[in-house]
Design an enzyme around this catalytic site. Structure first.
Site, PDB file in Angstrom:
ATOM      1  N   HIS A 126       0.818  -1.218   0.000  1.00 54.37           N
ATOM      2  CA  HIS A 126       0.000   0.000   0.000  1.00 54.37           C
ATOM      3  C   HIS A 126       0.839   1.250   0.000  1.00 54.37           C
ATOM      4  O   HIS A 126       0.514   2.230  -0.649  1.00 54.37           O
ATOM      5  CB  HIS A 126      -0.878   0.039   1.256  1.00 54.37           C
ATOM      6  CG  HIS A 126      -1.845  -1.081   1.285  1.00 54.37           C
ATOM      7  ND1 HIS A 126      -2.046  -1.859   2.367  1.00 54.37           N
ATOM      8  CD2 HIS A 126      -2.631  -1.553   0.312  1.00 54.37           C
ATOM      9  CE1 HIS A 126      -2.947  -2.761   2.078  1.00 54.37           C
ATOM     10  NE2 HIS A 126      -3.305  -2.610   0.833  1.00 54.37           N
ATOM     11  N   GLU A 143       3.440 -13.892 -27.485  1.00 50.74           N
ATOM     12  CA  GLU A 143       4.284 -14.096 -26.308  1.00 50.74           C
ATOM     13  C   GLU A 143       4.821 -15.512 -26.218  1.00 50.74           C
ATOM     14  O   GLU A 143       5.557 -15.855 -25.302  1.00 50.74           O
ATOM     15  CB  GLU A 143       3.558 -13.694 -25.021  1.00 50.74           C
ATOM     16  CG  GLU A 143       2.170 -14.208 -24.859  1.00 50.74           C
ATOM     17  CD  GLU A 143       1.418 -13.573 -23.684  1.00 50.74           C
ATOM     18  OE1 GLU A 143       2.007 -12.835 -22.889  1.00 50.74           O
ATOM     19  OE2 GLU A 143       0.205 -13.837 -23.577  1.00 50.74           O
ATOM     20  N   ASP A 149       6.547 -12.326 -21.369  1.00 46.04           N
ATOM     21  CA  ASP A 149       6.489 -13.776 -21.548  1.00 46.04           C
ATOM     22  C   ASP A 149       7.321 -14.231 -22.736  1.00 46.04           C
ATOM     23  O   ASP A 149       7.910 -15.313 -22.712  1.00 46.04           O
ATOM     24  CB  ASP A 149       5.032 -14.230 -21.729  1.00 46.04           C
ATOM     25  CG  ASP A 149       4.348 -14.397 -20.380  1.00 46.04           C
ATOM     26  OD1 ASP A 149       4.957 -15.028 -19.493  1.00 46.04           O
ATOM     27  OD2 ASP A 149       3.237 -13.891 -20.203  1.00 46.04           O
ATOM     28  N   CYS A 197       3.432  -4.461 -25.560  1.00 46.38           N
ATOM     29  CA  CYS A 197       2.785  -4.080 -24.298  1.00 46.38           C
ATOM     30  C   CYS A 197       3.508  -4.667 -23.090  1.00 46.38           C
ATOM     31  O   CYS A 197       3.061  -4.501 -21.968  1.00 46.38           O
ATOM     32  CB  CYS A 197       1.319  -4.485 -24.293  1.00 46.38           C
ATOM     33  SG  CYS A 197       1.073  -6.260 -24.366  1.00 46.38           S
TER      34      CYS A 197
HETATM   35  C1  PEP Z   1       3.690  -9.852 -21.338  1.00 45.35           C
HETATM   36  O1  PEP Z   1       3.784 -11.072 -21.190  1.00 45.35           O
HETATM   37  O2  PEP Z   1       4.574  -9.139 -21.853  1.00 45.35           O
HETATM   38  C2  PEP Z   1       2.477  -9.144 -20.890  1.00 45.35           C
HETATM   39  C3  PEP Z   1       2.271  -7.880 -21.202  1.00 45.35           C
HETATM   40  O3  PEP Z   1       1.584  -9.832 -20.152  1.00 45.35           O
HETATM   41  P1  PEP Z   1       1.760 -10.181 -18.596  1.00 45.35           P
HETATM   42  O4  PEP Z   1       2.937  -9.410 -18.082  1.00 45.35           O
HETATM   43  O5  PEP Z   1       0.473  -9.788 -17.963  1.00 45.35           O
HETATM   44  O6  PEP Z   1       1.973 -11.661 -18.637  1.00 45.35           O
HETATM   45 MG    MG Z   2       2.063 -12.291 -20.701  1.00 44.27          MG
END
Ligand code: PEP
Ligand code: MG
Length: 570
Positions: A194, A435, A459, A506
């Site tokens: 927190h 991924e 990933d 992302c």
């Molecule tokens: C990723 O794998 O890059 C991703 C954006 O998803 P997460 O981090 O939620 O697995």
């Molecule tokens: Mg991922």
């Protein structure tokens, strides 16, 4: 000078005097009550639980307008914990069966629950054990009539005060935020504690997990806090103080300059427009994304709606959550990822433990194996699509038959809505996370069948390099700059561009300003990241020249060499 170290969770520098918060843990007296006093003791406990809950609900109802966004949610979680049968009923059972006094029963049951949380694999859920402890401390205070000890102030001192505490509950943070604090330092906590969450939203430097700073620092000690490196210097000599004053001023200038970039376009020196979007985990974060100037939501990790609870969110609840984000983004694209559960993110009460969870029934595999859960989510997503531009993103795709199964499932959800006369966007775009190396290598048919791609580098790196992303022992081998990883990213971007489909990154790489130029050189034009990283990345974009970068990056990739980031700078 003493130099202490913890985990820096909110960037920035602070120089000021220590204000040490009283011990959070209260002395608890243990005694056995007389059998005839059992009923009265249970009533005393229940009254204290009710009073603590009332206090928290009063705080939620009277939150100041400028309180950090997360505060209401955190306080509500605490008041819900006080309602939880696992806490109140089990504590009462200890009074009835073992004749413990109320304080003893409460702390005993708290320990049981705390240990259950501590054993959880997921870091976020592990941290929630802290909620239990903080809630219990609040009830103990009610039982003993002792109010929270806030830091002492020296009225003669006009500089910044730095809060030093064992840890700080959301309710205490609310009381502290009105005062003039330069930084928060806590013995406990991690990046999702927190203190970290609230300090981040208050933009106050914070270092957590310091171990035992509360015993090493006294009220009034002069402290330098470096929220980047997690270093805390106690009673530094003048020349160190001078150096940090200089760094603090330079950092403030830098931030002010970045602030001005909020309304500037993300365009490179050679006129290439770049899209900068935000990653969010909860609907309320859409506001923060908008405030940071995001072009849209590139990744809404919907699994956070499902985690930390015993039931599953129904269609209506999910619809509300998705619609809130789509409406908040006022027509900008909102990419919502379907449930990515499994591996490090588990559902409460899901007892199955795979031998190798990262390679097991996670994400889309889980959804296709649980059609009722998937259908509920798809119906909610389709319903929310009428409020703006919603896109459905599917995690962990590796096979074309999975893409077909997803399309089929979406069609089925659509038919259900039609039969209920509920309108939805029939052209909702469907994309896949890239991924798993297999999809990146054989990307072409996937691009053909999908509307867009989003590269999940977190990933992708894990699976390409066979490095468990949550395992500290191999963390040094987790290498985003490995030529194999970069080739997979490059191959995916090129294929998407050939087919005229949009492609974003992302994963964490997208928000790391140090690799922005490299990603631009690979041809990336869409980045999605934590809203707080957006301006740093925009600054890099605005100082880059894509043509020059493309040539440099391509030649290194052809030779399968590591790319020297220094060579891309300037
Ligand atoms: C990723 O794998 O890059 C991703 C954006 O998803 P997460 O981090 O939620 O697995
Ligand atoms: Mg991922």
């Amino acid at each position: 000078m003493l130099c202490l170290r913890g985990q820096g969770v909110v960037k920035g520098y602070a120089i000021g005097r220590a204000a040490v918060m009283g011990a959070a843990a209260l002395e608890v007296v243990h005694y056995r009550i007389q059998p005839e006093a059992v009923e009265e003791e249970c009533a005393r406990l229940k009254a204290a639980l009710a009073q603590a809950r009332d206090e928290l609900q009063h705080m939620v109802a009277n939150l100041p307008d400028d309180a950090p966004r997360e505060m209401g949610a955190l306080l509500t979680v605490h008041s819900m914990l006080l309602d939880d049968r696992m806490l109140s009923e089990q504590a009462c059972n200890l009074i009835i069966e073992r004749h413990y006094n109320a304080e003893w029963a409460l702390t005993t049951q708290g320990q049981v629950l705390g240990e259950q949380f501590a054993a959880m694999e997921d870091e976020y859920l592990r941290e929630r054990g802290t909620d239990i402890r903080q809630v219990i401390e609040r009830v103990l205070r009610v039982l003993s009539g002792t109010p929270v000890a806030l830091p002492q102030f020296d009225s003669g001192y006009s500089g910044e005060l730095i809060v030093v505490a064992r840890d700080i509950s959301p309710a205490d943070m609310l009381r502290l935020r009105g005062a003039r604090f330069g930084a928060f330092l806590t013995d406990l906590g991690g990046p999702t504690s927190h203190t970290a969450i609230v300090a981040r939203s208050m933009n106050v430097p914070a270092v957590v997990g310091m171990g035992n700073i509360r015993t090493l620092v006294r009220d009034g000690d002069l402290l330098i806090v470096d929220g980047m490196s997690g270093a805390v210097l106690v009673n530094p000599p003048d020349f160190v103080l001078e150096e940090y004053r200089r760094r603090q001023a330079a950092y403030a200038d830098d931030r002010a300059e970045l602030g001005r970039l909020k309304y500037a376009e993300a365009v490179t020196l050679d006129g290439v427009q770049v899209k900068l979007e935000a990653n969010i985990e909860l609907p309320e974060e859409a506001e923060q994304a908008l405030a940071a100037g995001a072009d849209g939501i590139g990744l809404f990790r919907s699994e956070f709606l499902f985690m930390g609870r015993r039931d599953l969110p129904g269609e209506e609840e999910q619809y509300e959550a998705y619609a809130t984000v789509v409406k908040a983004m006022q027509g900008r694209p909102v990419t919502i990822r379907t449930l990515d559960i499994g591996a490090d993110k588990t559902l409460d009460g899901d007892a199955t433990v795979a031998t190798n969870p990262a390679l097991g029934l996670r994400a889309i595999r889980y959804c296709l194996a649980h059609p009722e859960i998937f259908q509920t989510q798809l119906r909610a997503l389709l319903r929310a699509s009428v409020h703006g531009k919603l896109r459905i993103l599917v995690p962990m795709i590796a096979h074309l038959h999975e893409v077909r199964a997803v399309r089929q499932a979406i069609a089925e959800a659509g038919q259900n809505l039609e039969s209920r006369d509920i309108s939805f966007d029939r052209n909702v775009e469907v994309g896949a996370m890239v991924e798993i190396p297999a999809i990146a290598i054989a990307i072409e048919p996937f691009v053909e069948q999908l509307d867009f791609l989003s590269i999940g580098t977190n990933d992708l790196i894990q699976y390409t390099l066979a490095i468990d992303r949550g395992d500290n022992d191999v963390a040094d081998l987790y290498d985003p700059m490995h030529p194999a990883v970069l080739r997979l990213i490059s191959h995916t971007i090129n294929a998407a561009q050939r087919y005229g489909k949009s492609v974003a990154v992302c994963g964490e790489m997208a928000g790391d300003a140090q690799v922005t130029r490299m990603l631009l050189g690979l041809g990336l034009r869409e980045f999605s990241m934590h809203p707080q990283q957006l301006l740093d990345v925009k600054k890099e974009v605005r100082q880059s020249h894509t043509n020059a970068l493309r040539v440099k990056v391509a030649s290194a990739l052809n030779r399968a060499e590591r790319i020297n980031l220094d060579e891309l700078a300037g």
